[in-house]
Design an enzyme around this catalytic site. Structure first.
Site, PDB file in Angstrom:
ATOM      1  N   ASP A  47      -6.675  -3.064  -2.150  1.00 45.07           N
ATOM      2  CA  ASP A  47      -5.575  -2.974  -1.199  1.00 45.07           C
ATOM      3  C   ASP A  47      -4.766  -1.697  -1.403  1.00 45.07           C
ATOM      4  O   ASP A  47      -4.875  -1.018  -2.437  1.00 45.07           O
ATOM      5  CB  ASP A  47      -4.649  -4.185  -1.357  1.00 45.07           C
ATOM      6  CG  ASP A  47      -5.212  -5.442  -0.722  1.00 45.07           C
ATOM      7  OD1 ASP A  47      -6.224  -5.333   0.004  1.00 45.07           O
ATOM      8  OD2 ASP A  47      -4.637  -6.510  -0.947  1.00 45.07           O
ATOM      9  N   LYS A  69      -3.704  -2.703   4.072  1.00 43.75           N
ATOM     10  CA  LYS A  69      -2.977  -3.018   5.306  1.00 43.75           C
ATOM     11  C   LYS A  69      -1.549  -2.535   5.122  1.00 43.75           C
ATOM     12  O   LYS A  69      -0.837  -3.010   4.240  1.00 43.75           O
ATOM     13  CB  LYS A  69      -2.985  -4.526   5.578  1.00 43.75           C
ATOM     14  CG  LYS A  69      -4.357  -5.101   5.884  1.00 43.75           C
ATOM     15  CD  LYS A  69      -4.264  -6.607   6.077  1.00 43.75           C
ATOM     16  CE  LYS A  69      -5.604  -7.207   6.434  1.00 43.75           C
ATOM     17  NZ  LYS A  69      -6.074  -6.778   7.756  1.00 43.75           N
ATOM     18  N   MET A 184       7.739  -8.057   2.213  1.00 43.72           N
ATOM     19  CA  MET A 184       7.432  -7.424   3.503  1.00 43.72           C
ATOM     20  C   MET A 184       8.500  -7.723   4.545  1.00 43.72           C
ATOM     21  O   MET A 184       8.215  -8.025   5.705  1.00 43.72           O
ATOM     22  CB  MET A 184       6.053  -7.889   3.994  1.00 43.72           C
ATOM     23  CG  MET A 184       4.929  -7.558   3.032  1.00 43.72           C
ATOM     24  SD  MET A 184       3.357  -8.362   3.435  1.00 43.72           S
ATOM     25  CE  MET A 184       3.677 -10.055   2.893  1.00 43.72           C
TER      26      MET A 184
END
Length: 280
Positions: A47, A69, A184
């Protein structure tokens, strides 16, 4: 000694996938099993939040495949990533799927494991230190403290569509959890802040942003729920970040052990300290 210990750990076999957590950033927080996977994998699918220092332990012959991502940037679809793991394992590769933090804490490890099960691919889950605990610790903020809270809530600031999850019960979270740790959540800070204030959280409650946690780039911004948007705009901080709301933030002037290594004087009376309102 370390080599002897690693030799007695399970081996990553051909055709198998290890879904592993790399921790929040510092390579010293890798587990021995994650290190074992790095050293044995033929392919490492990693990641964006896996620090380069962690990848430096990889087998020199391993292929590194980026599957990160990041919000607002082109990213691989989750289904494509999962199917890629199947494809690699079916070709006989030893596959390490390395994620920042923990694969089962907002890491979609469960989705990937279910795909592996569907295609009869053997796998192992290797937990990692999630940023909501390890990142806070590197900022000198405990997730729990006996004199402050006996509960903590971890939540994500956006769902698969990029929006704030509509199933979150903000009133229940605000009333039931003295400490809230948000992953996030920076993009939707305005909405989240409004929901928490409407649900009864005090504008004066301390809040902290921890950016690039547990890396040499780490920055911490201490502010309040009421001033969070303004303070963030002035700071020019950017994701990745963990946001923590609660009285535990007041402990940072006493527990900022990284700051102390750089010369900061720690306070013996944290409960008399006020939020600093400054970045460090």
């Amino acid at each position: 000694m370390t080599g002897d210990v690693l030799q007695h750990l399970p081996s990553l076999e051909p055709g198998h996938v290890w879904l592993a957590g790399a921790g929040p950033g510092d390579p010293g927080l890798l587990t021995l099993l994650s290190l074992r996977g790095l050293q044995q994998a033929d392919v490492i699918v990693h990641d964006a939040l896996v620090d380069d220092a962690c990848l430096s332990f990889a087998n020199p012959a391993a292929v590194l495949e980026y599957a990160g991502k990041r919000g607002g940037k082109p990213s691989a679809r989750q289904r494509d990533i999962s199917l890629r793991l199947v494809e690699l394992a079916k070709s006989g590769k030893r596959v390490l799927r390395l994620k920042g933090g923990d694969p089962f804490v907002f890491g979609r490890g469960g989705e990937e494991a279910l795909m592996l099960i569907e295609h009869h691919v053997p796998f192992r889950i290797i937990p990692g230190i999630t940023a909501g605990i390890g990142g806070l610790a590197y900022a000198g903020i405990p997730a729990t403290h006996r004199d402050i809270n006996h509960a903590v809530t971890f939540l994500t600031g956006h769902d698969a569509s990029g929006k704030v999850p509509d199933r979150l019960d903000w009133a229940a979270i605000a009333k039931g959890s003295p400490v809230i740790v948000m992953y996030m959540a920076m993009k939707h800070l305005s909405h989240i802040r409004q929901q928490l204030l409407l649900a009864g959280r005090s504008a004066a409650e301390p809040l902290a942003f921890i950016c690039d946690a547990a890396t040499p780039r780490q920055r911490v911004l201490e502010t309040t729920l009421g001033d969070a948007e303004t303070a963030l705009a002035r700071s020019e901080l950017e994701p990745p970040a963990i946001i923590v709301l609660g009285e535990v933030v007041r402990l940072r002037p006493s527990l900022d052990w990284l700051g102390a290594l750089g010369g900061r004087t720690l306070l013996p009376d944290p409960f008399g300290a006020q939020p600093q309102g400054a970045s460090a």
